[in-house]
Design a protein around this motif. Structure first.
Motif, PDB file in Angstrom:
ATOM      1  N   GLU A  58      36.680  -5.722 145.489  1.00 25.47           N
ATOM      2  CA  GLU A  58      36.750  -5.933 144.042  1.00 25.47           C
ATOM      3  C   GLU A  58      38.029  -5.353 143.483  1.00 25.47           C
ATOM      4  O   GLU A  58      38.542  -4.342 143.961  1.00 25.47           O
ATOM      5  CB  GLU A  58      35.567  -5.242 143.357  1.00 25.47           C
ATOM      6  CG  GLU A  58      34.230  -5.841 143.723  1.00 25.47           C
ATOM      7  CD  GLU A  58      33.065  -5.145 143.009  1.00 25.47           C
ATOM      8  OE1 GLU A  58      33.308  -4.301 142.128  1.00 25.47           O
ATOM      9  OE2 GLU A  58      31.925  -5.453 143.367  1.00 25.47           O
ATOM     10  N   SER A  59      38.550  -6.031 142.479  1.00 26.98           N
ATOM     11  CA  SER A  59      39.673  -5.504 141.700  1.00 26.98           C
ATOM     12  C   SER A  59      39.241  -5.502 140.236  1.00 26.98           C
ATOM     13  O   SER A  59      38.101  -5.841 139.931  1.00 26.98           O
ATOM     14  CB  SER A  59      40.922  -6.351 141.924  1.00 26.98           C
ATOM     15  OG  SER A  59      40.763  -7.627 141.351  1.00 26.98           O
ATOM     16  N   ASP A 108      39.904  -7.529 137.893  1.00 27.00           N
ATOM     17  CA  ASP A 108      39.572  -8.838 137.347  1.00 27.00           C
ATOM     18  C   ASP A 108      39.035  -9.854 138.366  1.00 27.00           C
ATOM     19  O   ASP A 108      38.844 -11.012 138.026  1.00 27.00           O
ATOM     20  CB  ASP A 108      40.794  -9.422 136.646  1.00 27.00           C
ATOM     21  CG  ASP A 108      41.966  -9.599 137.570  1.00 27.00           C
ATOM     22  OD1 ASP A 108      41.893  -9.133 138.729  1.00 27.00           O
ATOM     23  OD2 ASP A 108      42.971 -10.193 137.142  1.00 27.00           O
ATOM     24  N   ASP A 109      38.783  -9.420 139.614  1.00 27.27           N
ATOM     25  CA  ASP A 109      38.332 -10.385 140.619  1.00 27.27           C
ATOM     26  C   ASP A 109      37.517  -9.668 141.699  1.00 27.27           C
ATOM     27  O   ASP A 109      37.617  -8.450 141.866  1.00 27.27           O
ATOM     28  CB  ASP A 109      39.549 -11.075 141.245  1.00 27.27           C
ATOM     29  CG  ASP A 109      39.183 -12.349 141.985  1.00 27.27           C
ATOM     30  OD1 ASP A 109      38.037 -12.820 141.859  1.00 27.27           O
ATOM     31  OD2 ASP A 109      40.048 -12.870 142.716  1.00 27.27           O
ATOM     32  N   SER A 110      36.761 -10.441 142.461  1.00 31.20           N
ATOM     33  CA  SER A 110      36.041  -9.905 143.620  1.00 31.20           C
ATOM     34  C   SER A 110      35.872 -11.024 144.638  1.00 31.20           C
ATOM     35  O   SER A 110      35.894 -12.206 144.294  1.00 31.20           O
ATOM     36  CB  SER A 110      34.691  -9.334 143.210  1.00 31.20           C
ATOM     37  OG  SER A 110      33.819 -10.364 142.829  1.00 31.20           O
ATOM     38  N   ASP A 111      35.715 -10.620 145.871  1.00 30.27           N
ATOM     39  CA  ASP A 111      35.512 -11.600 146.936  1.00 30.27           C
ATOM     40  C   ASP A 111      34.566 -10.991 147.960  1.00 30.27           C
ATOM     41  O   ASP A 111      34.642  -9.801 148.272  1.00 30.27           O
ATOM     42  CB  ASP A 111      36.843 -11.972 147.591  1.00 30.27           C
ATOM     43  CG  ASP A 111      36.721 -13.181 148.504  1.00 30.27           C
ATOM     44  OD1 ASP A 111      35.709 -13.904 148.420  1.00 30.27           O
ATOM     45  OD2 ASP A 111      37.638 -13.393 149.328  1.00 30.27           O
TER      46      ASP A 111
END
Length: 181
Positions: free
Chosen positions: A4-5, A7-10
């Protein structure tokens, strides 16, 4: 596994592979050698883990110190080996004996270090026994002649000239000797 960052996650599935898991088997060794000769120890190193690994195979002899009631393993040879998963690697380790090597049965051990450097387990060592014997020297012509001469008086075997390489006896003329026949 999720990363996770701000503004995003994977998320991804991750396979965790096991490291190398070594085993050792002695495939060929002579059960007796002549003192002064070298024993060759053929071994197969296996890897049942999921990753290729490099280890060191050690050939060790059990030293026995009877006067102080102590035993210890002494390294005699070693070899580095890279083993792919499921594909055994063969190698030969050598134990050179000399005139100081005791004439007795010796314990030899082949050991590979586990990938995590933990204590040895049953599958990382293999122990074999090898007897060291005295060399029997070949009989020389001189030895054969001396033994034959010593035994000639009472022998019921063939005359000396029937043995190749042994000279014919010197003929004796007893008719010219006082008291001869």
């Amino acid at each position: 596994l999720t990363v996770e960052s701000d503004d995003d996650s994977d998320t991804q599935d991750v396979d965790v592979l096991s490291g190398p898991d070594y085993g050792v088997e002695v495939t060929n060794i002579t059960s007796a050698i002549v003192r002064g000769d070298t024993a060759e120890v053929d071994v197969d190193i296996t890897n049942s883990g999921e990753m290729t690994g490099t280890t060191i195979a050690y050939l060790e002899e059990k030293e026995i110190f009877e006067n102080i009631d102590m035993e210890m393993w002494t390294q005699k040879d070693s070899s580095s080996v890279t083993v792919d998963s499921g594909k055994p690697e063969s190698l030969t380790l050598n134990w050179a004996t000399n005139q100081g090597t005791s004439l007795r049965e010796h314990d030899l051990r082949v050991r590979v270090r586990p990938h995590d450097n933990s204590d040895d387990s049953d599958n990382t060592t293999a122990t074999q026994k090898v007897s060291v014997v005295q060399k029997i020297t070949e009989l020389t012509q001189e030895t054969v002649e001396l033994e034959y001469m010593d035994n000639d008086v009472d022998r019921d075997g063939p005359p000396m000239q029937d043995y190749p390489g042994i000279p014919d006896p010197i003929p004796v003329d007893n008719n010219n000797v006082e008291g001869g026949t």
